[in-house]
Design a protein around this motif. Structure first.
Motif, PDB file in Angstrom:
ATOM      1  N   UNK A 195       2.340  -4.303   3.308  1.00  0.00           N
ATOM      2  CA  UNK A 195       3.671  -3.732   3.166  1.00  0.00           C
ATOM      3  C   UNK A 195       3.460  -2.285   2.746  1.00  0.00           C
ATOM      4  N   UNK A 196       4.081  -1.341   3.425  1.00  0.00           N
ATOM      5  CA  UNK A 196       3.745   0.066   3.220  1.00  0.00           C
ATOM      6  C   UNK A 196       4.931   0.861   2.708  1.00  0.00           C
ATOM      7  N   UNK A 197       4.610   1.849   1.851  1.00  0.00           N
ATOM      8  CA  UNK A 197       5.613   2.826   1.446  1.00  0.00           C
ATOM      9  C   UNK A 197       4.911   4.135   1.127  1.00  0.00           C
ATOM     10  N   UNK A 198       5.705   5.189   0.969  1.00  0.00           N
ATOM     11  CA  UNK A 198       5.144   6.529   0.810  1.00  0.00           C
ATOM     12  C   UNK A 198       5.040   6.936  -0.651  1.00  0.00           C
ATOM     13  N   UNK A 199       4.208   7.960  -0.867  1.00  0.00           N
ATOM     14  CA  UNK A 199       4.153   8.623  -2.161  1.00  0.00           C
ATOM     15  C   UNK A 199       5.440   9.414  -2.381  1.00  0.00           C
ATOM     16  N   UNK A 200       5.455  10.162  -3.475  1.00  0.00           N
ATOM     17  CA  UNK A 200       6.542  11.102  -3.694  1.00  0.00           C
ATOM     18  C   UNK A 200       7.667  10.531  -4.530  1.00  0.00           C
ATOM     19  N   UNK A 201       8.665  11.370  -4.772  1.00  0.00           N
ATOM     20  CA  UNK A 201       9.798  10.999  -5.631  1.00  0.00           C
ATOM     21  C   UNK A 201      10.392   9.668  -5.210  1.00  0.00           C
ATOM     22  N   UNK A 202      10.598   8.802  -6.198  1.00  0.00           N
ATOM     23  CA  UNK A 202      11.215   7.504  -5.934  1.00  0.00           C
ATOM     24  C   UNK A 202      10.262   6.424  -5.469  1.00  0.00           C
ATOM     25  N   UNK A 203       8.942   6.697  -5.504  1.00  0.00           N
ATOM     26  CA  UNK A 203       8.008   5.705  -4.957  1.00  0.00           C
ATOM     27  C   UNK A 203       7.989   4.416  -5.771  1.00  0.00           C
ATOM     28  N   UNK A 204       8.195   4.505  -7.081  1.00  0.00           N
ATOM     29  CA  UNK A 204       8.211   3.290  -7.903  1.00  0.00           C
ATOM     30  C   UNK A 204       9.352   2.374  -7.474  1.00  0.00           C
ATOM     31  N   UNK A 205      10.521   2.947  -7.251  1.00  0.00           N
ATOM     32  CA  UNK A 205      11.668   2.151  -6.816  1.00  0.00           C
ATOM     33  C   UNK A 205      11.422   1.571  -5.426  1.00  0.00           C
ATOM     34  N   UNK A 206      10.753   2.322  -4.559  1.00  0.00           N
ATOM     35  CA  UNK A 206      10.457   1.803  -3.219  1.00  0.00           C
ATOM     36  C   UNK A 206       9.495   0.625  -3.293  1.00  0.00           C
ATOM     37  N   UNK A 207       8.533   0.705  -4.207  1.00  0.00           N
ATOM     38  CA  UNK A 207       7.610  -0.423  -4.382  1.00  0.00           C
ATOM     39  C   UNK A 207       8.372  -1.636  -4.897  1.00  0.00           C
ATOM     40  N   UNK A 227       0.815  -1.207   0.000  1.00  0.00           N
ATOM     41  CA  UNK A 227       0.000   0.000   0.000  1.00  0.00           C
ATOM     42  C   UNK A 227       0.844   1.250   0.000  1.00  0.00           C
ATOM     43  N   UNK A 228       0.420   2.257  -0.789  1.00  0.00           N
ATOM     44  CA  UNK A 228       1.080   3.561  -0.740  1.00  0.00           C
ATOM     45  C   UNK A 228       0.161   4.559  -0.053  1.00  0.00           C
ATOM     46  N   UNK A 229       0.756   5.409   0.758  1.00  0.00           N
ATOM     47  CA  UNK A 229       0.008   6.437   1.489  1.00  0.00           C
ATOM     48  C   UNK A 229       1.006   7.461   1.997  1.00  0.00           C
ATOM     49  N   UNK A 230       0.487   8.519   2.627  1.00  0.00           N
ATOM     50  CA  UNK A 230       1.351   9.537   3.197  1.00  0.00           C
ATOM     51  C   UNK A 230       2.167   9.008   4.357  1.00  0.00           C
ATOM     52  N   UNK A 231       3.191   9.762   4.729  1.00  0.00           N
ATOM     53  CA  UNK A 231       4.103   9.321   5.786  1.00  0.00           C
ATOM     54  C   UNK A 231       3.375   9.055   7.097  1.00  0.00           C
ATOM     55  N   UNK A 232       2.345   9.837   7.392  1.00  0.00           N
ATOM     56  CA  UNK A 232       1.632   9.687   8.662  1.00  0.00           C
ATOM     57  C   UNK A 232       0.817   8.405   8.730  1.00  0.00           C
ATOM     58  N   UNK A 233       0.583   7.762   7.584  1.00  0.00           N
ATOM     59  CA  UNK A 233      -0.275   6.571   7.566  1.00  0.00           C
ATOM     60  C   UNK A 233       0.485   5.266   7.364  1.00  0.00           C
ATOM     61  N   UNK A 234       1.798   5.299   7.456  1.00  0.00           N
ATOM     62  CA  UNK A 234       2.572   4.080   7.227  1.00  0.00           C
ATOM     63  C   UNK A 234       2.288   3.015   8.288  1.00  0.00           C
ATOM     64  N   UNK A 235       2.282   3.394   9.549  1.00  0.00           N
ATOM     65  CA  UNK A 235       1.992   2.421  10.607  1.00  0.00           C
ATOM     66  C   UNK A 235       0.557   1.924  10.509  1.00  0.00           C
ATOM     67  N   UNK A 236      -0.345   2.796  10.076  1.00  0.00           N
ATOM     68  CA  UNK A 236      -1.746   2.384   9.904  1.00  0.00           C
ATOM     69  C   UNK A 236      -1.842   1.265   8.867  1.00  0.00           C
ATOM     70  N   UNK A 237      -1.177   1.430   7.727  1.00  0.00           N
ATOM     71  CA  UNK A 237      -1.216   0.401   6.691  1.00  0.00           C
ATOM     72  C   UNK A 237      -0.595  -0.905   7.187  1.00  0.00           C
ATOM     73  N   UNK A 238       0.504  -0.795   7.881  1.00  0.00           N
ATOM     74  CA  UNK A 238       1.143  -2.009   8.395  1.00  0.00           C
ATOM     75  C   UNK A 238       0.239  -2.718   9.397  1.00  0.00           C
TER      76      UNK A 238
END
Length: 298
Positions: free
Chosen positions: A183-195, A167-178
């Motif tokens: 598996x959680x990661x943030x939006x923004x620059x580089x998100x494809x590589x993080x996925x 799941x992708x979401x804002x930084x404040x919601x990473x623990x919520x997704x987990x």
């Protein structure tokens, strides 16, 4: 009765709390004394005039599809429900003191009216898009915009079906997704590589309309493995737009089972009184919701 209505298409300021005649349950329908109504993005899209082909309406019009309340009228031919039952479901003009429902289920024990009002449309949408995208047990599903109501439902329902979810979401919601098993990661620059660092993706859902369809197609490798519920440019990318509702009773039945077993929970981020429907729409349109927004009818 009090009811939220609009007489012209436009922004949140067109919403008015008016006195209106009470609706009544026709054949195959029930009426509820509404205790809470769910606020969905489709509500403000209809208010703006975006969804006229799928939801043709005559002005002035009521607002709202989801509600939880107490049955007070049962239409001809309806069985299995009685006056006084606590139910949640879908209907029309649910931002009101009374509303007619076309699909419903008894509320699970322990669920408040406010919580229950947040489930019907998002659960139907979640079940539908998981089916349409064709993801299977053992595969990995990427969900863009995973912290909202539909995303919260998708993460939990897919998990129960043996699907790994990123799941992708804002930084404040990473623990919520987990906390929902993703598996959680943030939006923004580089998100494809993080996925990519989290694993290969077999299918993807765009729930936020954030302009990421090209990247989702790239990650999946096939536009047929991507579904959006929010980006009208979908055909330009060979992606399917999902907008035709499936079986609401089936989705509610699955939700009731999961809720009763403690396997599905969609939190209410904020509740508003009926007279603050416009504020609820402003906040809904701003996005970044964790879970659901609901109107409370006192």
């Amino acid at each position: 009765m009090r009811k939220v209505s609009f007489a012209e298409f436009g922004g949140p300021d067109v919403l008015r709390l008016v006195d209106a005649e009470e609706p009544h349950a026709g054949p195959g329908r029930i009426r509820v004394a509404v205790r809470a109504a769910g606020v969905n993005p489709v509500d403000w899209r209809i208010r703006e005039g975006q969804k006229l082909s799928a939801h043709p309406i005559a002005l002035p019009s009521g607002v709202g599809l989801d509600a939880a309340g107490v049955v007070d009228e049962v239409g001809e031919g309806v069985e299995g429900v009685a006056v006084g039952d606590r139910v949640f479901g879908e209907g029309a003009s649910t931002y009101a003191e009374f509303a007619v429902l076309t699909a419903w289920a008894r509320m699970p024990e322990g669920l408040t009216f406010e919580e229950a009002a947040g489930y019907p449309s998002v659960v139907e949408t979640a079940v539908r898009v998981i089916r349409e995208v064709g993801v299977r047990p053992g595969q990995t599903l990427l969900v863009s915009g995973a912290a909202g109501g539909v995303g919260s439902a998708v993460l939990q329902i897919a998990r129960e079906r043996g699907v790994t979810v990123i799941g992708t979401a804002g930084a404040a919601n990473q623990d919520y997704l987990r906390g929902l098993g993703a598996l959680a990661t943030t939006y923004g620059a580089g998100w494809v590589e993080r996925v990519r660092a989290l694993g290969a993706v077999d299918a993807a859902l765009d729930l936020a309309g954030a302009g990421v369809l090209p990247e989702l197609v790239e990650l999946v490798g096939d536009p047929r493995g991507v579904i959006t519920i929010a980006d009208l440019s979908a055909p330009d990318h060979g992606v399917r737009f999902s907008g035709v509702a499936g079986s609401v009773p089936d989705a509610l039945a699955e939700a009731v089972d999961l809720i009763a077993r403690g396997r599905l929970h969609i939190p209410v981020e904020k509740s508003y009184p009926l007279e603050e429907a416009a504020a609820a729409h402003v906040d809904s349109q701003a996005g970044h919701t964790r879970g659901r927004r609901v109107l409370v009818v006192v």
